[in-house]
Motif scaffolding. Structure first.
Motif, PDB file in Angstrom:
ATOM      1  N   GLN A 313       0.813  -1.216   0.000  1.00 14.70           N
ATOM      2  CA  GLN A 313       0.000   0.000   0.000  1.00 14.70           C
ATOM      3  C   GLN A 313       0.844   1.263   0.000  1.00 14.70           C
ATOM      4  OE1 GLN A 313      -3.675  -0.016   2.028  1.00 14.70           O
ATOM      5  NE2 GLN A 313      -3.506   2.072   2.814  1.00 14.70           N
ATOM      6  N   PHE A 314       1.921   1.277   0.781  1.00 18.96           N
ATOM      7  CA  PHE A 314       2.686   2.515   0.967  1.00 18.96           C
ATOM      8  C   PHE A 314       4.036   2.515   0.242  1.00 18.96           C
ATOM      9  CE2 PHE A 314      -0.120   2.329   4.714  1.00 18.96           C
ATOM     10  CZ  PHE A 314      -0.717   3.581   4.628  1.00 18.96           C
ATOM     11  N   HIS A 315       4.377   1.397  -0.404  1.00 16.52           N
ATOM     12  CA  HIS A 315       5.607   1.290  -1.196  1.00 16.52           C
ATOM     13  C   HIS A 315       6.856   1.477  -0.351  1.00 16.52           C
ATOM     14  CE1 HIS A 315       2.842   1.374  -4.543  1.00 16.52           C
ATOM     15  NE2 HIS A 315       2.405   2.568  -4.163  1.00 16.52           N
ATOM     16  N   MET A 316       6.766   1.120   0.903  1.00 14.73           N
ATOM     17  CA  MET A 316       7.930   1.079   1.791  1.00 14.73           C
ATOM     18  C   MET A 316       7.555   0.235   3.000  1.00 14.73           C
ATOM     19  SD  MET A 316       7.923   4.959   3.455  1.00 14.73           S
ATOM     20  CE  MET A 316       7.882   5.789   1.870  1.00 14.73           C
ATOM     21  N   THR A 317       8.516  -0.256   3.726  1.00 13.09           N
ATOM     22  CA  THR A 317       8.240  -1.066   4.901  1.00 13.09           C
ATOM     23  C   THR A 317       7.748  -0.176   6.037  1.00 13.09           C
ATOM     24  OG1 THR A 317      10.447  -0.857   5.854  1.00 13.09           O
ATOM     25  CG2 THR A 317      10.111  -2.631   4.239  1.00 13.09           C
ATOM     26  N   PRO A 318       7.148  -0.784   7.074  1.00 10.05           N
ATOM     27  CA  PRO A 318       6.709   0.036   8.214  1.00 10.05           C
ATOM     28  C   PRO A 318       7.840   0.821   8.851  1.00 10.05           C
ATOM     29  CG  PRO A 318       5.683  -2.130   8.305  1.00 10.05           C
ATOM     30  CD  PRO A 318       6.668  -2.178   7.182  1.00 10.05           C
ATOM     31  N   ALA A 322       8.096   4.847   9.182  1.00  7.27           N
ATOM     32  CA  ALA A 322       8.232   5.533  10.466  1.00  7.27           C
ATOM     33  C   ALA A 322       9.439   6.477  10.450  1.00  7.27           C
ATOM     34  CB  ALA A 322       8.367   4.504  11.583  1.00  7.27           C
ATOM     35  N   ARG A 323      10.547   6.006   9.862  1.00 10.49           N
ATOM     36  CA  ARG A 323      11.730   6.861   9.819  1.00 10.49           C
ATOM     37  C   ARG A 323      11.509   8.090   8.920  1.00 10.49           C
ATOM     38  NH1 ARG A 323      14.645   1.875   9.618  1.00 10.49           N
ATOM     39  NH2 ARG A 323      14.730   2.030   7.345  1.00 10.49           N
ATOM     40  N   THR A 324      10.903   7.854   7.755  1.00  9.49           N
ATOM     41  CA  THR A 324      10.706   8.927   6.777  1.00  9.49           C
ATOM     42  C   THR A 324       9.715   9.968   7.289  1.00  9.49           C
ATOM     43  OG1 THR A 324      11.188   7.440   4.959  1.00  9.49           O
ATOM     44  CG2 THR A 324      10.019   9.481   4.417  1.00  9.49           C
ATOM     45  N   HIS A 325       8.556   9.507   7.720  1.00  8.83           N
ATOM     46  CA  HIS A 325       7.491  10.451   8.105  1.00  8.83           C
ATOM     47  C   HIS A 325       7.648  10.926   9.538  1.00  8.83           C
ATOM     48  CE1 HIS A 325       5.153   9.934   4.397  1.00  8.83           C
ATOM     49  NE2 HIS A 325       5.578   8.684   4.432  1.00  8.83           N
ATOM     50  N   GLY A 326       8.259  10.116  10.388  1.00  6.35           N
ATOM     51  CA  GLY A 326       8.509  10.565  11.742  1.00  6.35           C
ATOM     52  C   GLY A 326       9.475  11.720  11.790  1.00  6.35           C
TER      53      GLY A 326
END
Length: 328
Positions: A313-318, A322-326
């Motif tokens: 769904q998001f084209h990246m792992t959880p 978390a690292r990118t958007h956090g």
């Protein structure tokens, strides 16, 4: 206030809103709404006269949708309402009151000198032959529907109906009204007429406590009610199409038909919404949850299943999410 987008009686019917947050309080808020109502709906549905304390102390929001001969008025207020005078002229209307917060009390709705309380979560529908007084608690939220008497008179005349709006028929009706309020500004004449007809069909279902699931008006409202119920139960382990169908008193096949022409099935909708909520949970500073905990809360089979679904769904792992958007 917004002007009408489609014609009704006199070509003046549409949707209009007054919000105390932007227009002030008391008469500054109240009077523009009353003036607009009287201009657009006064000939069909005259308003009663309200007490001076209601007008001068009003704090809240009012949003009206008018579809030809039908009106839906939603009111949220932190000040009490009370009528001062009501018209003596004989009427032929059917009114549906739905409690959202606080209590609305109707005086003499049966012409027998009694009162009816409509608390949050309840509805009351009756045939009006004369205007009745009403008053409310200081904090009130209510939806008030007005219909021409000929539509439902034979179903409620002499036998008003009271029930819980969380019933299957009530959920589906409220889902349709939510959609109507969001989209009415973009409706043309044909869409407005179709929305009005669908609303009438769903109110008939509320009165009779059953729907004709072959009725075209039923399908979009059923799909929206199913999505609303799913959103409220995303953390339930037993959430499924079968559970939602049972709570809405329809067959699984009927529910599947409601989603057949849409972009995603109900199962896909539940999975997407769970992943969206899981993504937000990964970003929450408190409590700080790891991937396995988030997967368990949102009922994914295991961490690996959650990671695969999340990445799809998001084209990246959880963890990447978390690292990118956090960091942002």
């Amino acid at each position: 206030m917004r002007g009408p987008r489609f014609p009704g009686p006199g070509g003046r019917v549409g949707t209009f809103t007054v919000d105390a947050g932007s227009t002030g309080v008391g008469r500054e808020t109240w009077q523009p709404f009353i003036d607009t109502w009287n201009d657009r709906m006064g000939d069909l549905y005259p308003l009663p006269e309200f007490t001076a304390s209601t007008v001068d102390g009003f704090r809240g929001t009012m949003h009206s949708v008018t579809l030809g001969d039908t009106a839906v008025n939603e009111l949220w207020a932190s000040s009490p309402l009370s009528t001062q005078a009501v018209g003596a002229q004989e009427q032929d209307l059917v009114r549906l009151h739905v409690g959202l917060r606080g209590v609305l009390t109707l005086t003499d709705p049966h012409d027998q000198g009694d009162e009816v309380r409509v608390p949050a979560g309840a509805y009351f529908i009756h045939h009006c032959v004369k205007e009745n007084h009403f008053h409310s608690t200081p904090a009130i939220g209510t939806r008030m529907f007005v219909f021409p008497g000929e539509e439902f008179r034979r179903l409620v005349s002499g036998r008003p109906r009271v029930g819980r709006i969380a019933s299957p028929t009530g959920r589906i009706l409220m889902a349709h009204v939510d959609m109507l309020q969001r989209n009415v500004g973009g409706l043309g004449p044909d869409g407005a007429q179709a929305s009005r007809n669908a609303l009438h069909e769903l109110v008939r279902g509320l009165i009779l406590d059953r729907f004709d699931d072959r009725e075209p008006a039923f399908t979009p409202a059923l799909a929206q009610a199913a999505r609303d119920l799913a959103d409220a139960r995303l953390t339930d382990a037993g959430l499924s199409s079968a559970m939602i169908a049972a709570r809405l008193h329809v067959s699984v096949r009927t529910l599947q038909r409601a989603f057949a022409g849409l972009d995603e099935s109900l199962t896909a909708y539940i999975r997407r919404r769970r992943l969206e909520e899981a993504a937000q949970a990964l970003l929450a500073p408190v409590p700080r949850l790891n991937v396995s905990q988030v997967a368990a809360i949102w009922h994914f089979t295991d961490g690996s299943h959650f990671i695969r679904s999340f990445k799809k769904q998001f084209h990246m792992t959880p963890m990447e999410f978390a690292r990118t958007h956090g960091a942002r």
